[in-house]
Design a protein around this motif. Structure first.
Motif, short mmCIF file in Angstrom:
data_model
loop_
_atom_site.label_atom_id
_atom_site.label_comp_id
_atom_site.label_asym_id
_atom_site.label_seq_id
_atom_site.Cartn_x
_atom_site.Cartn_y
_atom_site.Cartn_z
N ASP A 11 -5.10 -3.29 1.00
CA ASP A 11 -4.29 -2.72 2.07
C ASP A 11 -3.14 -1.92 1.45
O ASP A 11 -2.12 -2.50 1.04
CB ASP A 11 -3.76 -3.83 2.97
N VAL A 12 -3.31 -0.62 1.36
CA VAL A 12 -2.33 0.25 0.68
C VAL A 12 -0.97 0.16 1.35
O VAL A 12 0.05 0.03 0.66
CB VAL A 12 -2.84 1.72 0.64
N GLU A 13 -0.91 0.22 2.66
CA GLU A 13 0.39 0.20 3.34
C GLU A 13 1.11 -1.13 3.17
O GLU A 13 2.32 -1.17 2.97
CB GLU A 13 0.24 0.55 4.82
N ALA A 14 0.38 -2.24 3.23
CA ALA A 14 1.00 -3.56 3.03
C ALA A 14 1.52 -3.69 1.60
O ALA A 14 2.62 -4.20 1.38
CB ALA A 14 0.01 -4.67 3.35
N ALA A 15 0.74 -3.23 0.63
CA ALA A 15 1.18 -3.30 -0.77
C ALA A 15 2.39 -2.40 -0.99
O ALA A 15 3.36 -2.80 -1.65
CB ALA A 15 0.04 -2.90 -1.70
N PRO A 63 -1.55 11.34 -2.94
CA PRO A 63 -2.93 11.72 -2.61
C PRO A 63 -3.47 10.83 -1.49
O PRO A 63 -2.94 9.74 -1.26
CB PRO A 63 -3.67 11.52 -3.92
N PRO A 64 -4.53 11.25 -0.83
CA PRO A 64 -5.13 10.42 0.22
C PRO A 64 -5.52 9.05 -0.33
O PRO A 64 -6.03 8.93 -1.45
CB PRO A 64 -6.37 11.21 0.63
N GLY A 65 -5.26 8.00 0.45
CA GLY A 65 -5.64 6.66 0.05
C GLY A 65 -4.73 6.02 -0.97
O GLY A 65 -5.09 5.00 -1.57
N ALA A 66 -3.55 6.59 -1.18
CA ALA A 66 -2.64 6.05 -2.19
C ALA A 66 -1.19 6.26 -1.77
O ALA A 66 -0.89 7.13 -0.94
CB ALA A 66 -2.88 6.72 -3.54
N VAL A 67 -0.32 5.47 -2.35
CA VAL A 67 1.13 5.67 -2.24
C VAL A 67 1.66 5.69 -3.66
O VAL A 67 1.46 4.75 -4.43
CB VAL A 67 1.82 4.56 -1.42
N VAL A 68 2.34 6.77 -4.01
CA VAL A 68 2.94 6.93 -5.33
C VAL A 68 4.44 6.69 -5.20
O VAL A 68 5.08 7.17 -4.26
CB VAL A 68 2.67 8.34 -5.91
N GLU A 115 -6.34 2.73 -2.74
CA GLU A 115 -7.57 2.09 -2.27
C GLU A 115 -8.48 1.85 -3.46
O GLU A 115 -8.44 2.60 -4.44
CB GLU A 115 -8.28 3.02 -1.27
N PRO A 116 -9.33 0.83 -3.39
CA PRO A 116 -10.27 0.60 -4.49
C PRO A 116 -11.20 1.80 -4.69
O PRO A 116 -11.61 2.46 -3.74
CB PRO A 116 -11.06 -0.63 -4.03
#
Length: 123
Positions: free
Chosen positions: A17-21, A38-43, A55-56
């Motif tokens: 869960d990217v947002e929770a992490a 990028p999509p699916g990530a938070v830097v 995301e995995p």
């Protein structure tokens, strides 16, 4: 011409869960997101190396491992390891190794999202 390697430039951990992490790292460590990811990530705007949750990757099953990142050492600097430990402990964050004095000053290890072991040490 010979290629020169200068060291790590970007570290990303895979999470369910990217947002929770991302919220965990913002709330408990005070990290700030970069303006774009990028999509699916938070830097995050960490220095000297950028850090991200993502995301995995295809084919990665985080449910198939006891603990993601097993065997990888994630060490981060902080201005006050003991104070950070006390704050994380009070917030119920799992502490894997109690504070002690080590080769890089005061240090401790906690479990981040997905169980990644993160060692914090004094700057």
């Amino acid at each position: 011409m010979t290629a020169t390697v200068t060291g790590p430039d970007f570290i990303a951990v895979q999470v369910r869960d990217v947002e929770a992490a991302a919220a965990f790292y913002e709330k408990h460590l005070g990290l700030r997101r970069t303006p774009a990811s990028p999509p699916g990530a938070v830097v995050f705007a960490t220095e000297p190396v950028a850090f991200a949750v993502r995301e995995p990757l295809p084919g990665v099953d985080l449910d198939a491992v006891e603990r993601p990142g097993l065997g990888v050492a994630l060490w981060w600097r902080t201005s006050d390891a003991q104070a950070l430990h006390d704050r994380l402990h009070a917030a119920g964050v799992p502490i894997l190794k109690a504070p002690q004095d080590g080769p890089f000053g005061r240090m401790f290890t906690f479990a981040g999202p997905e169980g990644y072991a993160i060692t914090m040490h004094d700057a």
